[in-house]
Design a protein around this motif. Sequence first.
Motif, PDB file in Angstrom:
ATOM      1  N   ILE A 166     -15.774  11.717  -7.979  1.00 22.42           N
ATOM      2  CA  ILE A 166     -16.955  12.479  -7.568  1.00 22.42           C
ATOM      3  C   ILE A 166     -16.690  13.017  -6.159  1.00 22.42           C
ATOM      4  O   ILE A 166     -16.070  14.056  -6.014  1.00 22.42           O
ATOM      5  N   SER A 167     -17.096  12.302  -5.108  1.00 25.78           N
ATOM      6  CA  SER A 167     -16.837  12.793  -3.754  1.00 25.78           C
ATOM      7  C   SER A 167     -15.953  11.841  -2.956  1.00 25.78           C
ATOM      8  O   SER A 167     -15.706  12.085  -1.778  1.00 25.78           O
ATOM      9  N   THR A 168     -15.484  10.759  -3.577  1.00 26.44           N
ATOM     10  CA  THR A 168     -14.642   9.794  -2.881  1.00 26.44           C
ATOM     11  C   THR A 168     -13.173  10.160  -3.070  1.00 26.44           C
ATOM     12  O   THR A 168     -12.685  10.178  -4.202  1.00 26.44           O
ATOM     13  N   PRO A 169     -12.445  10.452  -1.984  1.00 26.32           N
ATOM     14  CA  PRO A 169     -11.037  10.812  -2.129  1.00 26.32           C
ATOM     15  C   PRO A 169     -10.198   9.633  -2.600  1.00 26.32           C
ATOM     16  O   PRO A 169     -10.549   8.471  -2.390  1.00 26.32           O
ATOM     17  N   ALA A 170      -9.075   9.953  -3.223  1.00 25.44           N
ATOM     18  CA  ALA A 170      -8.206   8.910  -3.768  1.00 25.44           C
ATOM     19  C   ALA A 170      -7.710   7.968  -2.680  1.00 25.44           C
ATOM     20  O   ALA A 170      -7.475   6.791  -2.933  1.00 25.44           O
ATOM     21  N   SER A 171      -7.565   8.471  -1.453  1.00 28.74           N
ATOM     22  CA  SER A 171      -7.084   7.629  -0.359  1.00 28.74           C
ATOM     23  C   SER A 171      -8.039   6.474  -0.063  1.00 28.74           C
ATOM     24  O   SER A 171      -7.630   5.451   0.488  1.00 28.74           O
ATOM     25  N   GLU A 172      -9.304   6.633  -0.427  1.00 29.50           N
ATOM     26  CA  GLU A 172     -10.285   5.570  -0.237  1.00 29.50           C
ATOM     27  C   GLU A 172     -10.573   4.816  -1.536  1.00 29.50           C
ATOM     28  O   GLU A 172     -11.358   3.868  -1.545  1.00 29.50           O
ATOM     29  N   GLN A 173      -9.955   5.252  -2.619  1.00 33.05           N
ATOM     30  CA  GLN A 173     -10.236   4.689  -3.942  1.00 33.05           C
ATOM     31  C   GLN A 173      -9.248   3.584  -4.316  1.00 33.05           C
ATOM     32  O   GLN A 173      -9.621   2.609  -4.960  1.00 33.05           O
ATOM     33  N   TYR A 174      -7.987   3.751  -3.930  1.00 29.95           N
ATOM     34  CA  TYR A 174      -6.973   2.756  -4.293  1.00 29.95           C
ATOM     35  C   TYR A 174      -5.781   2.880  -3.355  1.00 29.95           C
ATOM     36  O   TYR A 174      -5.635   3.874  -2.632  1.00 29.95           O
ATOM     37  N   LYS A 175      -4.922   1.875  -3.375  1.00 26.20           N
ATOM     38  CA  LYS A 175      -3.672   1.882  -2.626  1.00 26.20           C
ATOM     39  C   LYS A 175      -2.516   1.766  -3.617  1.00 26.20           C
ATOM     40  O   LYS A 175      -2.716   1.588  -4.815  1.00 26.20           O
ATOM     41  N   GLY A 176      -1.301   1.826  -3.108  1.00 23.97           N
ATOM     42  CA  GLY A 176      -0.144   1.701  -3.989  1.00 23.97           C
ATOM     43  C   GLY A 176       0.204   3.021  -4.640  1.00 23.97           C
ATOM     44  O   GLY A 176      -0.170   4.099  -4.170  1.00 23.97           O
ATOM     45  N   ASP A 177       0.908   2.942  -5.766  1.00 25.30           N
ATOM     46  CA  ASP A 177       1.414   4.133  -6.434  1.00 25.30           C
ATOM     47  C   ASP A 177       0.450   4.639  -7.505  1.00 25.30           C
ATOM     48  O   ASP A 177       0.823   4.812  -8.673  1.00 25.30           O
ATOM     49  N   GLY A 178      -0.787   4.858  -7.128  1.00 30.31           N
ATOM     50  CA  GLY A 178      -1.740   5.480  -8.034  1.00 30.31           C
ATOM     51  C   GLY A 178      -2.071   4.653  -9.257  1.00 30.31           C
ATOM     52  O   GLY A 178      -1.944   3.431  -9.260  1.00 30.31           O
ATOM     53  N   ILE A 179      -2.491   5.344 -10.311  1.00 31.49           N
ATOM     54  CA  ILE A 179      -2.918   4.672 -11.530  1.00 31.49           C
ATOM     55  C   ILE A 179      -1.722   4.344 -12.419  1.00 31.49           C
ATOM     56  O   ILE A 179      -1.629   3.254 -12.981  1.00 31.49           O
ATOM     57  N   ALA A 180      -0.788   5.278 -12.549  1.00 31.51           N
ATOM     58  CA  ALA A 180       0.378   5.026 -13.394  1.00 31.51           C
ATOM     59  C   ALA A 180       1.172   3.831 -12.904  1.00 31.51           C
ATOM     60  O   ALA A 180       1.782   3.105 -13.701  1.00 31.51           O
ATOM     61  N   GLY A 181       1.149   3.595 -11.593  1.00 28.61           N
ATOM     62  CA  GLY A 181       1.888   2.473 -11.034  1.00 28.61           C
ATOM     63  C   GLY A 181       1.348   1.116 -11.444  1.00 28.61           C
ATOM     64  O   GLY A 181       2.036   0.097 -11.282  1.00 28.61           O
ATOM     65  N   ARG A 182       0.146   1.077 -11.978  1.00 30.73           N
ATOM     66  CA  ARG A 182      -0.441  -0.201 -12.409  1.00 30.73           C
ATOM     67  C   ARG A 182       0.083  -0.660 -13.773  1.00 30.73           C
ATOM     68  O   ARG A 182      -0.072  -1.820 -14.145  1.00 30.73           O
ATOM     69  N   PRO A 238       0.800  -1.225   0.000  1.00 34.02           N
ATOM     70  CA  PRO A 238       0.000   0.000   0.000  1.00 34.02           C
ATOM     71  C   PRO A 238       0.831   1.272   0.000  1.00 34.02           C
ATOM     72  O   PRO A 238       0.375   2.320  -0.436  1.00 34.02           O
ATOM     73  N   THR A 239       2.070   1.204   0.509  1.00 37.23           N
ATOM     74  CA  THR A 239       2.939   2.387   0.537  1.00 37.23           C
ATOM     75  C   THR A 239       4.298   2.012  -0.046  1.00 37.23           C
ATOM     76  O   THR A 239       5.248   1.714   0.686  1.00 37.23           O
ATOM     77  N   PRO A 240       4.427   1.998  -1.367  1.00 35.56           N
ATOM     78  CA  PRO A 240       5.687   1.607  -1.999  1.00 35.56           C
ATOM     79  C   PRO A 240       6.827   2.544  -1.617  1.00 35.56           C
ATOM     80  O   PRO A 240       6.625   3.740  -1.397  1.00 35.56           O
ATOM     81  N   GLU A 241       8.031   1.969  -1.540  1.00 36.85           N
ATOM     82  CA  GLU A 241       9.189   2.770  -1.160  1.00 36.85           C
ATOM     83  C   GLU A 241       9.535   3.793  -2.232  1.00 36.85           C
ATOM     84  O   GLU A 241       9.962   4.905  -1.930  1.00 36.85           O
ATOM     85  N   GLN A 242       9.378   3.419  -3.479  1.00 37.04           N
ATOM     86  CA  GLN A 242       9.679   4.328  -4.575  1.00 37.04           C
ATOM     87  C   GLN A 242       8.424   4.571  -5.404  1.00 37.04           C
ATOM     88  O   GLN A 242       7.735   3.635  -5.784  1.00 37.04           O
ATOM     89  N   ARG A 243       8.157   5.822  -5.673  1.00 42.10           N
ATOM     90  CA  ARG A 243       6.997   6.188  -6.483  1.00 42.10           C
ATOM     91  C   ARG A 243       7.464   6.770  -7.810  1.00 42.10           C
ATOM     92  O   ARG A 243       8.556   7.336  -7.903  1.00 42.10           O
TER      93      ARG A 243
END
Length: 373
Positions: A216-232, A44-49
């Motif tokens: 919409i009203s859901t913050p990214a912190s509740e939407q996904y974990k890890g290094d965002g969308i690009a990290g996928r 959920p919290t990668p060392e390198q982003r």
Amino acid sequence: MLARHLSRQLKLPNYSTFNAPEAQLEHPAGRVPYTEALTFLGGPTPEQRIPAYRTLTDASQELDAAQLPHPITQALGVKMYQAMASLQTLDTLCYEAQRQGRMSFYLTSTGEEATVVGSAAALDPQDMVFAQGRQMPIHYGSRELCYQTISSPLATQMPHAVGAAYAMKLSGASTVAVAFFGEGAASEGDAHAALQFAATLAAPVLFICRNNGYAISTPASEQYKGDGIAGRAAGYGMAAVRVDGGDARAVYNAVAEARRLALQGTRLPAGHRYRTADEMRAWRARDPVSRFRGWLQGRGWWDEMQEQALRVATRKEVMDALDAAAAVPKPPVSCLFTDVYKNMPGHLKAQMDETFELVKRHPELVPLGVPVA
């Protein structure tokens, strides 16, 4: 003796030489080296982003070390800024008109002007755009501009873009398809299917994620974990770049380069960055339009007289369009039901009767200028 016999029969690898092919696992994704370390990657919290690519500071100063594979000419820079400033004026006036009840719904591009204009400027006029949207009546579309009509359901445009891109590949066209989406749409099954098919089919398609921190009203912190969308992207076997979405020059270069690579067989998703008042103030302080304008002025490509003339002309153009639209007679309430079937079925007739009963009791619910008939 048995072990040596089995080794010969099964051709077991020789682990004594690590760099030899036998010291690697024949994985479906390719040869993978063995290791004795039990190490879990990611989390959920990668060392390198993935860092965010930018070319200008918030104060519009050029970053000398910035890589610019696609320099912006004066003519293009001025055209981009005119589009950004016009969009800003359009958004302001249409937002006010919506608040006044002159239109039912409107979404602004506030803070994302550099993202949408910078990316569009990097595309070929024949590239097919699949944009994002949430609600009518802002479902724009243009055959002339190769801009597919927007649909409300999240992420449906993403597999459509892959299909269009694959058709381009099969026909030998030198064009790409572009799918715009938000980080919320990335949680939909259609997003996964699109990315998977794009990678396996090597389709010339760009996925541009406008990550503004809220689905919409859901913050990214509740939407996904890890290094965002690009990290996928790595998991799909795709390349990715994260871009400062407030830097129009960076967005232009990233999308132009992504387009070049996509035509070579690489799929690139590009990631970009209901708020509190503090958040809004912070983002307004980083206004991408002012930032790009500062860069143009610093190069002597723009001045205050041009700025005033553009703003006045754009405001007049928008106001004239709003007045012209307001003068068009609005369809009656009954068109909600009569414009569906040639012969209205019974259940729809019941709905229409119920609607008229409601309107009689609450006439204030009828939009201004809409005939009750």
